[in-house]
Design a protein around this motif. Structure first.
Motif, PDB file in Angstrom:
ATOM      1  N   ASN A   1     -10.824   8.822   2.111  1.00  0.00           N
ATOM      2  CA  ASN A   1     -11.033   8.309   0.757  1.00  0.00           C
ATOM      3  C   ASN A   1     -10.085   8.941  -0.262  1.00  0.00           C
ATOM      4  O   ASN A   1     -10.394   9.007  -1.451  1.00  0.00           O
ATOM      5  CB  ASN A   1     -12.493   8.480   0.303  1.00  0.00           C
ATOM      6  CG  ASN A   1     -13.411   7.544   1.045  1.00  0.00           C
ATOM      7  OD1 ASN A   1     -13.089   6.376   1.270  1.00  0.00           O
ATOM      8  ND2 ASN A   1     -14.569   8.040   1.446  1.00  0.00           N
TER       9      ASN A   1
ATOM     10  N   LEU B   1       1.151  10.134  -2.552  1.00  0.00           N
ATOM     11  CA  LEU B   1       0.142  10.743  -1.687  1.00  0.00           C
ATOM     12  C   LEU B   1       0.779  11.547  -0.564  1.00  0.00           C
ATOM     13  O   LEU B   1       0.267  12.608  -0.183  1.00  0.00           O
ATOM     14  CB  LEU B   1      -0.772   9.667  -1.087  1.00  0.00           C
ATOM     15  CG  LEU B   1      -1.743   8.993  -2.043  1.00  0.00           C
ATOM     16  CD1 LEU B   1      -2.430   7.817  -1.362  1.00  0.00           C
ATOM     17  CD2 LEU B   1      -2.769   9.992  -2.551  1.00  0.00           C
TER      18      LEU B   1
ATOM     19  N   ASN C   1       2.241   4.042  -3.306  1.00  0.00           N
ATOM     20  CA  ASN C   1       1.453   5.275  -3.218  1.00  0.00           C
ATOM     21  C   ASN C   1       2.173   6.393  -2.476  1.00  0.00           C
ATOM     22  O   ASN C   1       1.540   7.263  -1.880  1.00  0.00           O
ATOM     23  CB  ASN C   1       0.117   4.974  -2.534  1.00  0.00           C
ATOM     24  CG  ASN C   1      -0.727   4.047  -3.353  1.00  0.00           C
ATOM     25  OD1 ASN C   1      -1.289   4.444  -4.363  1.00  0.00           O
ATOM     26  ND2 ASN C   1      -0.795   2.790  -2.945  1.00  0.00           N
TER      27      ASN C   1
ATOM     28  N   PHE D   1      -5.324   8.675   4.967  1.00  0.00           N
ATOM     29  CA  PHE D   1      -5.731   8.795   3.570  1.00  0.00           C
ATOM     30  C   PHE D   1      -6.912   7.872   3.264  1.00  0.00           C
ATOM     31  O   PHE D   1      -7.787   8.213   2.476  1.00  0.00           O
ATOM     32  CB  PHE D   1      -4.548   8.489   2.647  1.00  0.00           C
ATOM     33  CG  PHE D   1      -3.450   9.509   2.758  1.00  0.00           C
ATOM     34  CD1 PHE D   1      -3.495  10.682   2.023  1.00  0.00           C
ATOM     35  CD2 PHE D   1      -2.381   9.306   3.614  1.00  0.00           C
ATOM     36  CE1 PHE D   1      -2.492  11.633   2.133  1.00  0.00           C
ATOM     37  CE2 PHE D   1      -1.368  10.246   3.733  1.00  0.00           C
ATOM     38  CZ  PHE D   1      -1.424  11.419   3.000  1.00  0.00           C
ATOM     39  N   VAL D   2      -6.935   6.714   3.912  1.00  0.00           N
ATOM     40  CA  VAL D   2      -8.059   5.780   3.748  1.00  0.00           C
ATOM     41  C   VAL D   2      -9.319   6.372   4.367  1.00  0.00           C
ATOM     42  O   VAL D   2     -10.394   6.325   3.783  1.00  0.00           O
ATOM     43  CB  VAL D   2      -7.731   4.403   4.378  1.00  0.00           C
ATOM     44  CG1 VAL D   2      -8.960   3.522   4.474  1.00  0.00           C
ATOM     45  CG2 VAL D   2      -6.644   3.698   3.568  1.00  0.00           C
TER      46      VAL D   2
ATOM     47  N   PRO E   1      -8.239   1.263  -1.871  1.00  0.00           N
ATOM     48  CA  PRO E   1      -7.542   0.099  -2.418  1.00  0.00           C
ATOM     49  C   PRO E   1      -8.242  -0.446  -3.652  1.00  0.00           C
ATOM     50  O   PRO E   1      -9.464  -0.354  -3.767  1.00  0.00           O
ATOM     51  CB  PRO E   1      -7.593  -0.911  -1.271  1.00  0.00           C
ATOM     52  CG  PRO E   1      -7.870  -0.114  -0.049  1.00  0.00           C
ATOM     53  CD  PRO E   1      -8.649   1.081  -0.492  1.00  0.00           C
TER      54      PRO E   1
ATOM     55  N   TYR F   1      -7.195   7.555  -0.571  1.00  0.00           N
ATOM     56  CA  TYR F   1      -6.664   6.282  -1.072  1.00  0.00           C
ATOM     57  C   TYR F   1      -7.755   5.231  -0.909  1.00  0.00           C
ATOM     58  O   TYR F   1      -8.261   5.019   0.186  1.00  0.00           O
ATOM     59  CB  TYR F   1      -5.409   5.831  -0.316  1.00  0.00           C
ATOM     60  CG  TYR F   1      -5.021   4.410  -0.688  1.00  0.00           C
ATOM     61  CD1 TYR F   1      -4.495   4.135  -1.945  1.00  0.00           C
ATOM     62  CD2 TYR F   1      -5.241   3.356   0.181  1.00  0.00           C
ATOM     63  CE1 TYR F   1      -4.176   2.840  -2.309  1.00  0.00           C
ATOM     64  CE2 TYR F   1      -4.918   2.061  -0.175  1.00  0.00           C
ATOM     65  CZ  TYR F   1      -4.388   1.803  -1.421  1.00  0.00           C
ATOM     66  OH  TYR F   1      -4.086   0.522  -1.798  1.00  0.00           O
TER      67      TYR F   1
ATOM     68  N   ILE G   1       0.823  -1.209   0.000  1.00  0.00           N
ATOM     69  CA  ILE G   1       0.000   0.000   0.000  1.00  0.00           C
ATOM     70  C   ILE G   1       0.858   1.260   0.000  1.00  0.00           C
ATOM     71  O   ILE G   1       0.738   2.104  -0.882  1.00  0.00           O
ATOM     72  CB  ILE G   1      -0.964   0.002   1.205  1.00  0.00           C
ATOM     73  CG1 ILE G   1      -1.906  -1.202   1.130  1.00  0.00           C
ATOM     74  CG2 ILE G   1      -1.761   1.298   1.256  1.00  0.00           C
ATOM     75  CD1 ILE G   1      -2.781  -1.398   2.347  1.00  0.00           C
TER      76      ILE G   1
ATOM     77  N   LEU H   1      -1.676   3.727   5.138  1.00  0.00           N
ATOM     78  CA  LEU H   1      -2.114   5.096   4.830  1.00  0.00           C
ATOM     79  C   LEU H   1      -3.442   5.422   5.515  1.00  0.00           C
ATOM     80  O   LEU H   1      -4.355   5.984   4.921  1.00  0.00           O
ATOM     81  CB  LEU H   1      -2.228   5.301   3.315  1.00  0.00           C
ATOM     82  CG  LEU H   1      -0.944   5.165   2.522  1.00  0.00           C
ATOM     83  CD1 LEU H   1      -1.217   5.108   1.029  1.00  0.00           C
ATOM     84  CD2 LEU H   1      -0.001   6.324   2.836  1.00  0.00           C
TER      85      LEU H   1
END
Length: 167
Positions: free
Chosen positions: A160, A47, A44, A156-157, A164, A162, A40, A153
């Motif tokens: 939203n 980001l 990325n 960031f998750v 997946p 990031y 992940i 992350l």
């Protein structure tokens, strides 16, 4: 001294005492913590550069959140269930840990409502409970949890920024 309402101060000190040096459990904790970084975080990294403000929050969150989560899920709940068979209280704590993420952290997060997240949270919950029991401490679980929060992350998750693949 700070008075704690739900757990005696001695319990909290015991949770975070120096762990018994069992190299196997340290390695397992580190592996669980580093694993999200490979799939992940590394692909990325942009980001972190594109969203510097959220990157700061990511690291602050990763430094603070694990102390509270591990203290509750694998400190308070495991201690509260001492009269139950160990497998049962580990399952109970882990299931509640898994369910808390879509309800607490993932209300607006698409990734925190995915079956992949539930599976990884379940595995982490079981392993972190085992680390607690095998080492007599939450320290390695906390450190592993910090790595997971950065590696997946988390901030960031939640936002939203990031999502997946496959979610």
């Amino acid at each position: 001294m700070v008075k704690v309402i739900f757990a005696p101060n001695e319990n909290i000190r015991d949770w975070f005492k120096k762990p018994k040096m069992l190299r196997k459990w340290l390695i397992i904790g580190l592996a669980i913590g580093v694993f999200p970084s490979l799939g992940i975080l590394l692909p990325n990294l942009n980001l972190l550069i594109d969203y510097p403000k959220w990157t700061v929050f990511l690291f602050v969150f990763a430094l603070i959140n694990p102390w509270f989560e591990e203290g509750y899920w694998r400190g308070l709940l495991l201690d509260a269930g001492q009269t139950f068979p160990r497998w049962l209280i580990v399952a109970y704590s882990t299931i509640l840990f898994v369910l808390s993420h879509p309800l607490m952290w993932g209300v607006f997060s698409l990734a925190n409502r995915s079956y992949q997240m539930y599976i990884s949270l379940f595995v982490m919950g079981i392993i972190w409970a085992m680390i607690r029991y095998k080492t007599g401490s939450l320290r390695w679980s906390v450190y592993s949890h910090m790595l997971v929060d950065v590696g997946n992350l988390s901030v960031f998750v939640f936002l939203n920024l990031y999502i997946p693949p496959g979610v």
